[in-house]
Design an enzyme around this catalytic site. Structure first.
Site, PDB file in Angstrom:
ATOM      1  N   CYS A 247       0.834  -1.214   0.000  1.00  0.00           N
ATOM      2  CA  CYS A 247       0.000   0.000   0.000  1.00  0.00           C
ATOM      3  C   CYS A 247       0.862   1.256   0.000  1.00  0.00           C
ATOM      4  O   CYS A 247       1.678   1.447   0.909  1.00  0.00           O
ATOM      5  CB  CYS A 247      -0.910  -0.014   1.226  1.00  0.00           C
ATOM      6  SG  CYS A 247      -1.816   1.530   1.469  1.00  0.00           S
TER       7      CYS A 247
ATOM      8  N   TRP B 282      -7.332  -6.340   4.416  1.00  0.00           N
ATOM      9  CA  TRP B 282      -6.043  -7.020   4.264  1.00  0.00           C
ATOM     10  C   TRP B 282      -5.992  -8.304   5.080  1.00  0.00           C
ATOM     11  O   TRP B 282      -6.518  -8.377   6.190  1.00  0.00           O
ATOM     12  CB  TRP B 282      -4.910  -6.099   4.699  1.00  0.00           C
ATOM     13  CG  TRP B 282      -4.762  -4.887   3.840  1.00  0.00           C
ATOM     14  CD1 TRP B 282      -5.361  -3.670   4.038  1.00  0.00           C
ATOM     15  CD2 TRP B 282      -3.995  -4.761   2.646  1.00  0.00           C
ATOM     16  NE1 TRP B 282      -4.998  -2.792   3.043  1.00  0.00           N
ATOM     17  CE2 TRP B 282      -4.159  -3.437   2.178  1.00  0.00           C
ATOM     18  CE3 TRP B 282      -3.165  -5.640   1.947  1.00  0.00           C
ATOM     19  CZ2 TRP B 282      -3.533  -2.974   1.023  1.00  0.00           C
ATOM     20  CZ3 TRP B 282      -2.541  -5.173   0.802  1.00  0.00           C
ATOM     21  CH2 TRP B 282      -2.725  -3.860   0.347  1.00  0.00           C
TER      22      TRP B 282
ATOM     23  N   THR C 153      -8.598   0.166   6.152  1.00  0.00           N
ATOM     24  CA  THR C 153      -7.389   0.633   5.496  1.00  0.00           C
ATOM     25  C   THR C 153      -6.161   0.538   6.404  1.00  0.00           C
ATOM     26  O   THR C 153      -6.261   0.467   7.628  1.00  0.00           O
ATOM     27  CB  THR C 153      -7.553   2.100   5.066  1.00  0.00           C
ATOM     28  OG1 THR C 153      -7.809   2.906   6.231  1.00  0.00           O
ATOM     29  CG2 THR C 153      -8.694   2.260   4.070  1.00  0.00           C
ATOM     30  N   VAL C 154      -5.009   0.556   5.769  1.00  0.00           N
ATOM     31  CA  VAL C 154      -3.732   0.798   6.410  1.00  0.00           C
ATOM     32  C   VAL C 154      -3.165   2.067   5.786  1.00  0.00           C
ATOM     33  O   VAL C 154      -3.523   2.399   4.658  1.00  0.00           O
ATOM     34  CB  VAL C 154      -2.756  -0.396   6.209  1.00  0.00           C
ATOM     35  CG1 VAL C 154      -3.180  -1.584   7.023  1.00  0.00           C
ATOM     36  CG2 VAL C 154      -2.606  -0.765   4.737  1.00  0.00           C
TER      37      VAL C 154
ATOM     38  N   GLU D  13      -5.201   7.834   9.337  1.00  0.00           N
ATOM     39  CA  GLU D  13      -4.983   8.764   8.228  1.00  0.00           C
ATOM     40  C   GLU D  13      -3.476   8.921   8.033  1.00  0.00           C
ATOM     41  O   GLU D  13      -2.773   9.438   8.906  1.00  0.00           O
ATOM     42  CB  GLU D  13      -5.627  10.114   8.535  1.00  0.00           C
ATOM     43  CG  GLU D  13      -5.239  11.249   7.595  1.00  0.00           C
ATOM     44  CD  GLU D  13      -5.651  11.007   6.147  1.00  0.00           C
ATOM     45  OE1 GLU D  13      -4.927  11.461   5.245  1.00  0.00           O
ATOM     46  OE2 GLU D  13      -6.696  10.349   5.918  1.00  0.00           O
ATOM     47  N   SER D  14      -2.982   8.475   6.895  1.00  0.00           N
ATOM     48  CA  SER D  14      -1.534   8.445   6.680  1.00  0.00           C
ATOM     49  C   SER D  14      -0.905   9.828   6.774  1.00  0.00           C
ATOM     50  O   SER D  14       0.219   9.973   7.271  1.00  0.00           O
ATOM     51  CB  SER D  14      -1.217   7.821   5.323  1.00  0.00           C
ATOM     52  OG  SER D  14      -1.685   8.625   4.254  1.00  0.00           O
TER      53      SER D  14
ATOM     54  N   TYR E  39      -5.316   5.677  -9.153  1.00  0.00           N
ATOM     55  CA  TYR E  39      -6.469   4.852  -8.758  1.00  0.00           C
ATOM     56  C   TYR E  39      -7.735   5.302  -9.485  1.00  0.00           C
ATOM     57  O   TYR E  39      -8.578   4.485  -9.841  1.00  0.00           O
ATOM     58  CB  TYR E  39      -6.677   4.927  -7.243  1.00  0.00           C
ATOM     59  CG  TYR E  39      -5.725   4.067  -6.454  1.00  0.00           C
ATOM     60  CD1 TYR E  39      -6.096   2.804  -6.002  1.00  0.00           C
ATOM     61  CD2 TYR E  39      -4.441   4.514  -6.166  1.00  0.00           C
ATOM     62  CE1 TYR E  39      -5.227   2.011  -5.292  1.00  0.00           C
ATOM     63  CE2 TYR E  39      -3.555   3.722  -5.450  1.00  0.00           C
ATOM     64  CZ  TYR E  39      -3.954   2.468  -5.008  1.00  0.00           C
ATOM     65  OH  TYR E  39      -3.086   1.679  -4.307  1.00  0.00           O
TER      66      TYR E  39
END
Length: 351
Positions: A75, A121, A159-160, A175-176, A223
């Site tokens: 990811c 995942w 999500t990751v 949140e990245s 994406y």
């Protein structure tokens, strides 16, 4: 009374915005700030992150060994956190739990009648042992917040990356953009490279201007091309993507990094997409106007980031291909994983 209430609300809001203008923007997730403006019903729309707590509060103080990040090496959003962790020298401070390469029932997640099958995942004990014994990421989300799946307004989102607190056994943040800011600034008391500041105040505004190009046009842009459901949506996304790529290619002719001579978080955000470009996005997401090797400034930039200390160890091209070509059965029904291309040109030292 109303005036007093308004003042209290303003003070509470302001107290949550540590770090100035950059945190003001990060109140919203990247997906919310840079929404897909294409009105076509076939355009891909990304869901915003739900867990937005921050390190430094009384509830979540900065401590060594207390927190872990859940990531997939495939990811790009999770990859950001691994790179910042490596550059800051936080390997002994923040632990990592790796997922497997597959998203279980991803195709069904887009169908409201079958989205209950989606598990996110997978965990593979041969790759990494998940501390709770979970098989899929949805179990971690439900563990941290019972009823999470039902609370998702659209398709369930598992999500990751995830910043997880081992002490309170809950998700701090998913949140990245938030997590890389926290890794950069909030663990300096324990970091080997505390002097390295990837988010200097003087470059906040410049980074925001770059992010406004890179996120919708490149990070999420690939994406939007790959998951477009109509020809019109695909062509809109494709055109927007290459506008952004050309703009950044030209920008990088002027200086080595996006904001000048100093590397910033904005550079990390761009790198994680570029390193996947030729082996995945060019063919799999149909962004196929040019390969990265044909964009000299973007190529040089990618090589420069790759050769920074610790960054190469975060890149696993084979694992990346296993995920994309093995999980997206709507795009690659056969599940065949391509052997190429050779990335020797990409991973060599920059000129």
């Amino acid at each position: 009374m109303k005036l007093l209430l308004l003042i209290v609300l303003i003070l509470k809001f302001a107290s949550s915005l540590r770090g100035g203008v950059n945190h003001l923007n990060m109140v919203l997730s990247d997906a919310e700030r840079f929404k897909n403006v294409d009105s076509d019903k076939g355009a891909m729309k990304r869901v915003g992150s739900k867990f937005r707590n921050r390190i430094g509060s009384n509830e979540y103080p900065a401590e060594s060994g207390r927190y872990r990040i859940y990531v997939s090496k495939a990811c790009p959003w999770a990859h950001r956190t691994l790179i910042v962790r490596a550059l800051k020298g936080l390997e002994d401070v923040i632990s990592v739990t790796y997922t497997g390469p597959h998203l279980k029932h991803l195709k069904e997640s887009f169908d409201p009648t079958q989205s209950y099958l989606y598990k996110g995942w997978n965990f593979d004990s041969e790759i990494c042992v998940e501390p709770h014994g979970f098989e899929y990421l949805d179990e971690l989300y439900e563990y941290a917040e019972p009823g999470y799946r039902e609370s998702c307004p659209q398709r369930p989102s598992f999500t990751v990356p995830i910043l997880f607190d081992d002490k309170t056994q809950t998700i701090v943040n998913n949140e990245s953009g938030d997590i890389i800011e926290m890794l950069n600034a909030d663990f300096n008391a324990f970091a080997k490279n505390a002097h390295l500041d990837l988010n200097p105040i003087a470059l906040h505004e410049a980074q925001e201007q770059i992010n406004a190009i890179v996120y919708p046009g490149i990070n999420d842009g690939v994406y939007r091309c790959g998951f477009a459901q109509t020809q019109a949506a695909y062509e809109f996304a494709y055109n927007e993507h290459w506008k952004a790529m050309d703009k950044i290619e030209n920008l990088l002719s002027e200086h080595p990094f996006l904001c000048g001579k100093q590397i910033t978080l904005a550079d990390i955000r761009l790198f994680v997409t570029l390193i996947r470009y030729d082996p995945v996005y060019y063919s799999h997401f149909k962004t196929s106007r040019n390969k990265l090797i044909e964009m000299p400034n973007l190529l040089r930039f990618t090589q420069a980031i790759y050769h920074l200390p610790g960054v190469a160890d975060t890149v696993d091209i084979h694992f990346i291909k296993l995920h994309y070509f093995g999980s997206h059965d709507n795009l690659n029904p056969s599940g065949i994983i391509p052997k190429g291309p050779s990335l020797n040109y990409l991973l060599s030292s920059c000129a």
